[in-house]
Motif scaffolding. Structure first.
Motif, PDB file in Angstrom:
ATOM      1  N   ASP A  54     -99.377 -78.314 -48.014  1.00  0.00           N
ATOM      2  CA  ASP A  54     -97.975 -78.714 -48.027  1.00  0.00           C
ATOM      3  C   ASP A  54     -97.858 -80.124 -47.461  1.00  0.00           C
ATOM      4  OD1 ASP A  54     -95.032 -77.630 -48.271  1.00  0.00           O
ATOM      5  OD2 ASP A  54     -95.121 -78.778 -46.409  1.00  0.00           O
ATOM      6  N   PRO A  55     -97.168 -81.048 -48.158  1.00  0.00           N
ATOM      7  CA  PRO A  55     -97.074 -82.440 -47.693  1.00  0.00           C
ATOM      8  C   PRO A  55     -96.479 -82.578 -46.298  1.00  0.00           C
ATOM      9  CG  PRO A  55     -96.331 -82.255 -49.973  1.00  0.00           C
ATOM     10  CD  PRO A  55     -96.503 -80.856 -49.463  1.00  0.00           C
ATOM     11  N   GLU A  56     -95.590 -81.641 -45.930  1.00  0.00           N
ATOM     12  CA  GLU A  56     -94.976 -81.704 -44.596  1.00  0.00           C
ATOM     13  C   GLU A  56     -95.645 -80.753 -43.601  1.00  0.00           C
ATOM     14  OE1 GLU A  56     -92.463 -83.296 -47.591  1.00  0.00           O
ATOM     15  OE2 GLU A  56     -93.003 -81.199 -47.407  1.00  0.00           O
ATOM     16  N   ASN A  57     -96.765 -80.167 -44.032  1.00  0.00           N
ATOM     17  CA  ASN A  57     -97.485 -79.197 -43.190  1.00  0.00           C
ATOM     18  C   ASN A  57     -96.619 -77.999 -42.800  1.00  0.00           C
ATOM     19  OD1 ASN A  57     -99.993 -80.613 -43.079  1.00  0.00           O
ATOM     20  ND2 ASN A  57     -99.074 -82.030 -41.602  1.00  0.00           N
ATOM     21  N   ASP A  58     -95.724 -77.614 -43.707  1.00  0.00           N
ATOM     22  CA  ASP A  58     -94.910 -76.423 -43.468  1.00  0.00           C
ATOM     23  C   ASP A  58     -95.760 -75.166 -43.623  1.00  0.00           C
ATOM     24  OD1 ASP A  58     -92.651 -77.956 -43.038  1.00  0.00           O
ATOM     25  OD2 ASP A  58     -91.939 -77.796 -45.108  1.00  0.00           O
ATOM     26  N   VAL A  59     -95.265 -74.071 -43.054  1.00  0.00           N
ATOM     27  CA  VAL A  59     -95.959 -72.791 -43.172  1.00  0.00           C
ATOM     28  C   VAL A  59     -95.877 -72.303 -44.616  1.00  0.00           C
ATOM     29  CG1 VAL A  59     -95.996 -70.387 -42.411  1.00  0.00           C
ATOM     30  CG2 VAL A  59     -95.449 -72.214 -40.776  1.00  0.00           C
ATOM     31  N   LEU A  60     -97.009 -71.825 -45.141  1.00  0.00           N
ATOM     32  CA  LEU A  60     -97.060 -71.366 -46.526  1.00  0.00           C
ATOM     33  C   LEU A  60     -97.375 -69.877 -46.611  1.00  0.00           C
ATOM     34  CD1 LEU A  60     -99.103 -74.226 -48.251  1.00  0.00           C
ATOM     35  CD2 LEU A  60     -96.619 -73.964 -48.113  1.00  0.00           C
ATOM     36  N   GLU A  61     -96.804 -69.245 -47.632  1.00  0.00           N
ATOM     37  CA  GLU A  61     -97.175 -67.887 -48.028  1.00  0.00           C
ATOM     38  C   GLU A  61     -97.473 -67.896 -49.518  1.00  0.00           C
ATOM     39  OE1 GLU A  61     -94.761 -65.055 -44.848  1.00  0.00           O
ATOM     40  OE2 GLU A  61     -93.879 -65.434 -46.820  1.00  0.00           O
ATOM     41  N   TYR A  62     -98.047 -66.790 -50.007  1.00  0.00           N
ATOM     42  CA  TYR A  62     -98.406 -66.692 -51.414  1.00  0.00           C
ATOM     43  C   TYR A  62     -97.764 -65.453 -52.029  1.00  0.00           C
ATOM     44  CZ  TYR A  62    -101.956 -69.958 -49.804  1.00  0.00           C
ATOM     45  OH  TYR A  62    -102.594 -71.026 -49.228  1.00  0.00           O
ATOM     46  N   VAL A 104     -94.241 -55.695 -64.375  1.00  0.00           N
ATOM     47  CA  VAL A 104     -94.987 -55.953 -63.146  1.00  0.00           C
ATOM     48  C   VAL A 104     -95.583 -54.669 -62.577  1.00  0.00           C
ATOM     49  CG1 VAL A 104     -94.799 -56.802 -60.767  1.00  0.00           C
ATOM     50  CG2 VAL A 104     -93.556 -57.953 -62.620  1.00  0.00           C
ATOM     51  N   VAL A 105     -96.862 -54.739 -62.190  1.00  0.00           N
ATOM     52  CA  VAL A 105     -97.515 -53.603 -61.536  1.00  0.00           C
ATOM     53  C   VAL A 105     -97.799 -53.901 -60.060  1.00  0.00           C
ATOM     54  CG1 VAL A 105     -98.532 -52.713 -63.656  1.00  0.00           C
ATOM     55  CG2 VAL A 105     -99.823 -54.356 -62.280  1.00  0.00           C
ATOM     56  N   GLU A 106     -97.905 -55.189 -59.696  1.00  0.00           N
ATOM     57  CA  GLU A 106     -98.089 -55.586 -58.300  1.00  0.00           C
ATOM     58  C   GLU A 106     -97.285 -56.863 -58.051  1.00  0.00           C
ATOM     59  OE1 GLU A 106     -99.720 -54.329 -55.630  1.00  0.00           O
ATOM     60  OE2 GLU A 106    -100.407 -52.556 -56.729  1.00  0.00           O
ATOM     61  N   ASN A 107     -96.541 -56.867 -56.942  1.00  0.00           N
ATOM     62  CA  ASN A 107     -95.786 -58.050 -56.539  1.00  0.00           C
ATOM     63  C   ASN A 107     -95.862 -58.124 -55.021  1.00  0.00           C
ATOM     64  OD1 ASN A 107     -93.956 -60.077 -55.944  1.00  0.00           O
ATOM     65  ND2 ASN A 107     -92.452 -59.414 -57.449  1.00  0.00           N
ATOM     66  N   ARG A 108     -96.718 -58.998 -54.501  1.00  0.00           N
ATOM     67  CA  ARG A 108     -96.970 -59.052 -53.063  1.00  0.00           C
ATOM     68  C   ARG A 108     -96.784 -60.473 -52.533  1.00  0.00           C
ATOM     69  NH1 ARG A 108    -102.066 -55.173 -51.488  1.00  0.00           N
ATOM     70  NH2 ARG A 108    -101.782 -53.554 -53.083  1.00  0.00           N
ATOM     71  N   THR A 109     -96.297 -60.559 -51.302  1.00  0.00           N
ATOM     72  CA  THR A 109     -96.226 -61.826 -50.591  1.00  0.00           C
ATOM     73  C   THR A 109     -97.174 -61.757 -49.412  1.00  0.00           C
ATOM     74  OG1 THR A 109     -93.939 -62.201 -51.272  1.00  0.00           O
ATOM     75  CG2 THR A 109     -94.737 -63.457 -49.384  1.00  0.00           C
ATOM     76  N   LEU A 110     -98.125 -62.709 -49.360  1.00  0.00           N
ATOM     77  CA  LEU A 110     -99.219 -62.648 -48.407  1.00  0.00           C
ATOM     78  C   LEU A 110     -99.377 -63.976 -47.685  1.00  0.00           C
ATOM     79  CD1 LEU A 110    -101.731 -61.168 -50.987  1.00  0.00           C
ATOM     80  CD2 LEU A 110    -100.585 -59.828 -49.235  1.00  0.00           C
ATOM     81  N   SER A 111     -99.995 -63.928 -46.508  1.00  0.00           N
ATOM     82  CA  SER A 111    -100.350 -65.153 -45.796  1.00  0.00           C
ATOM     83  C   SER A 111    -101.782 -65.573 -46.107  1.00  0.00           C
ATOM     84  CB  SER A 111    -100.182 -64.961 -44.285  1.00  0.00           C
ATOM     85  OG  SER A 111    -100.960 -63.861 -43.836  1.00  0.00           O
ATOM     86  N   ALA A 112    -102.613 -64.627 -46.553  1.00  0.00           N
ATOM     87  CA  ALA A 112    -103.998 -64.912 -46.916  1.00  0.00           C
ATOM     88  C   ALA A 112    -104.102 -65.228 -48.408  1.00  0.00           C
ATOM     89  CB  ALA A 112    -104.895 -63.733 -46.567  1.00  0.00           C
TER      90      ALA A 112
END
Length: 226
Positions: A58-66, A79-87
């Motif tokens: 992230d250009p501003e070094n903000d916290v990211l999730e996926y 959709v069969v899987e919809n996940r928000t992860l930090s890894a």
């Protein structure tokens, strides 16, 4: 003394005016991740799949999730899987002998902005299956819900098959509403030219068939004409 006060006040007003006129720089979206596994058009011998992708920055070094979406269609609606992860990885068991499509979005948690990866397709191997249906056609242009100029438009798509020696043919459906007309079911090229009229909306889809008759049903895209 009074003159000095007046000069100071004028200086302060000018400083505030300049400061207020400066807009804050727009926050930038995270970098796009690269999908690492399953790779594009992979036949997975196991139906327990370890998904992996590169870390985003992230250009501003903000916290990211996926945000990870796994679906049974290229448009990622079934959709069969919809996940928000930090890894940048996770593992899930999926159905056997099934085509899947997946995408990862990097999300800037602080500013709620995201960047989307490409969509990759893969199959999970089935017991005793020797032939698999082709993947859904990947409609390239015109873009879904896009617009084009009147005249002749090239409809362009991509297609692939786990069985790389299979010969693929394409059936084009085209029309001015969602009730589409089959234009040609013997196409071998991955492009077809159509004439379009200004002010109208058109719909199209591509079905893909291999040389043993296995077929994937395409999804409908739409575009308008300027």
């Amino acid at each position: 003394m009074r003159k000095a006060i007046i000069i100071f006040n004028l200086f302060s007003i000018c400083f505030l005016a300049v400061s207020c006129s400066k807009k804050e720089a727009a926050n930038q979206i995270p970098s796009i991740v690269q999908l690492e596994f399953p790779t594009q058009d992979l036949l997975c011998i196991d139906n327990t799949i370890p998904f992996n992708w590169s870390d985003a920055t992230d250009p501003e070094n903000d916290v990211l999730e996926y945000n990870v979406i796994v679906a049974k269609d290229r448009q990622l609606t079934d959709v069969v899987e919809n996940r928000t992860l930090s890894a940048s990885q996770f593992t899930v068991a999926l159905e056997k002998a099934t085509a899947y499509y997946w995408q990862v979005s990097a999300i800037d948690v602080n500013n709620n902005q995201r960047s989307n990866s490409s969509v990759f397709a893969f199959y999970t191997k089935g017991n005793g299956v020797t032939n698999y249906a082709p993947f859904m056609a990947d409609l390239q242009t015109p873009e879904n819900n896009g617009s084009v100029a009147a005249g002749t438009v090239d409809l362009v798509w991509e297609a692939s098959d786990i069985n790389t020696t299979d010969t693929l043919t394409y059936e084009l459906f085209f029309g001015e509403d969602s009730t589409l007309t089959s234009i040609d079911n013997t196409l071998t090229a991955k492009t077809f030219s159509v004439s379009v009229v200004s002010g109208k909306t058109y719909f199209w889809k591509i079905n893909v068939t291999d040389n043993v008759g296995a077929k994937s049903i395409g999804q409908v895209f739409t575009f308008t004409v300027d």
